[in-house]
Design a protein around this motif. Structure first.
Motif, PDB file in Angstrom:
ATOM      1  N   GLY A 215       0.814  -1.213   0.000  1.00  0.00           N
ATOM      2  CA  GLY A 215       0.000   0.000   0.000  1.00  0.00           C
ATOM      3  C   GLY A 215       0.846   1.261   0.000  1.00  0.00           C
ATOM      4  N   LEU A 216       1.923   1.277   0.776  1.00  0.00           N
ATOM      5  CA  LEU A 216       2.812   2.433   0.781  1.00  0.00           C
ATOM      6  C   LEU A 216       3.503   2.586  -0.569  1.00  0.00           C
ATOM      7  N   GLY A 217       3.877   1.465  -1.175  1.00  0.00           N
ATOM      8  CA  GLY A 217       4.510   1.521  -2.497  1.00  0.00           C
ATOM      9  C   GLY A 217       3.590   2.122  -3.541  1.00  0.00           C
ATOM     10  N   LYS A 218       2.306   1.738  -3.515  1.00  0.00           N
ATOM     11  CA  LYS A 218       1.365   2.306  -4.473  1.00  0.00           C
ATOM     12  C   LYS A 218       1.071   3.770  -4.158  1.00  0.00           C
ATOM     13  N   LEU A 219       1.050   4.102  -2.876  1.00  0.00           N
ATOM     14  CA  LEU A 219       0.738   5.483  -2.494  1.00  0.00           C
ATOM     15  C   LEU A 219       1.802   6.453  -2.982  1.00  0.00           C
ATOM     16  N   PHE A 220       3.075   6.124  -2.791  1.00  0.00           N
ATOM     17  CA  PHE A 220       4.149   7.048  -3.158  1.00  0.00           C
ATOM     18  C   PHE A 220       4.521   6.950  -4.633  1.00  0.00           C
ATOM     19  N   SER A 221       4.033   5.943  -5.324  1.00  0.00           N
ATOM     20  CA  SER A 221       4.316   5.845  -6.764  1.00  0.00           C
ATOM     21  C   SER A 221       3.086   6.168  -7.605  1.00  0.00           C
ATOM     22  N   PHE A 222       2.021   6.676  -6.906  1.00  0.00           N
ATOM     23  CA  PHE A 222       0.771   7.001  -7.594  1.00  0.00           C
ATOM     24  C   PHE A 222       0.262   5.792  -8.394  1.00  0.00           C
ATOM     25  N   GLY A 223       0.265   4.675  -7.678  1.00  0.00           N
ATOM     26  CA  GLY A 223      -0.247   3.450  -8.290  1.00  0.00           C
ATOM     27  C   GLY A 223       0.630   2.936  -9.397  1.00  0.00           C
ATOM     28  N   GLY A 224       1.954   3.156  -9.257  1.00  0.00           N
ATOM     29  CA  GLY A 224       2.875   2.711 -10.308  1.00  0.00           C
ATOM     30  C   GLY A 224       2.540   3.363 -11.624  1.00  0.00           C
ATOM     31  N   LEU A 225       2.171   4.709 -11.491  1.00  0.00           N
ATOM     32  CA  LEU A 225       1.784   5.485 -12.668  1.00  0.00           C
ATOM     33  C   LEU A 225       0.606   4.838 -13.399  1.00  0.00           C
TER      34      LEU A 225
END
Length: 250
Positions: A215-225
């Protein structure tokens, strides 16, 4: 002188007779004491025996066995739990085929037949098979919350199963069995899919499922663009991505 001697002789005879009388009296008292002592002991022995070892009449046992609490009173004998009856083994039964077993109710158990008549001996019709071969609806097993339900291949766990009371079978009624992990932590598949479609770019779906790192990964990557978001929608939709605790969706 002659008179004195005569008197002396008479005195000696009287003294001898007196001593003889005294000796005979003592001997008689001793004999009486010796003979009376066993009689007194014999007379007291029945009293002492009855006092030291009293006789009690054996009371009949009124204790009710523990299995009686599992046995419904005045119910059908054929529907009694196995703990309430004793059945003879039918050595002629064929595996997988219907068989008849002669049974008898245990003491303190009361049951009736189809005509509401009380009986002790009756027959039970059942399939000739072991308890661990019953259908899954005929027994209850322990569950495990420590195995992963969403995995490839599916995980199994060691469960302890117990046959239901009204089911009759051969062998042990409590047995081990390997079962697939099948438990839920309360997560809804529809909620996870809705969050993945609407707020998946912010990692809401992963946070909901307990996967806070993703969830943190998607949050800071804007959902992996947007690419990661689309992949998660697909994976959650087919059920490949599930709760982090390994449970099933509701």
């Amino acid at each position: 002188m002659a008179a004195a001697r005569c008197v002396w002789r008479h005195c000696g005879v009287a003294l001898f007779l007196a001593q003889l009388f005294l000796l005979s009296g003592r001997a008689g008292s001793l004999m009486t004491t010796k003979h009376s002592q066993p009689q007194s002991t014999f007379a007291k022995s029945p009293t002492s025996t009855s006092t030291n070892a009293p006789y009690f009449k054996a009371a009949e046992s009124t204790e009710i066995p523990s299995y009686v609490t599992k046995c419904p009173s005045n119910g059908l004998c054929s529907r009694l739990p196995p703990d309430c009856v004793t059945c003879n083994t039918n050595y002629s039964c064929v595996y997988g085929k219907p068989a008849t077993f002669d049974c008898k109710v245990k003491p303190h158990v009361h049951c009736v037949d189809e005509n509401n008549q009380e009986q002790e001996n009756f027959t039970i019709n059942m399939t000739c098979q072991f308890c661990w071969q019953l259908a899954t609806t005929d027994y209850v097993c322990t569950s495990s919350t420590s195995c992963m339900t969403v995995s490839c291949p599916r995980q199994r766990y060691n469960a302890t199963c117990m046959v239901r009371d009204h089911i009759h079978c051969l062998g042990n009624r409590v047995f081990p069995k390997m079962l697939y992990c099948n438990w839920t932590g309360g997560y809804k598949w529809s909620t996870a899919l809705a969050l993945s479609i609407t707020l998946g770019g912010f990692g809401a779906d992963r946070f909901y499922l307990g996967q806070w790192r993703e969830g943190l990964g998607k949050l800071f990557s804007f959902g992996g663009l947007g690419i990661w978001t689309l992949i998660d929608v697909l994976l959650i939709g087919v059920g490949y991505v599930g709760p982090a605790d390994g449970s099933l969706y509701i």
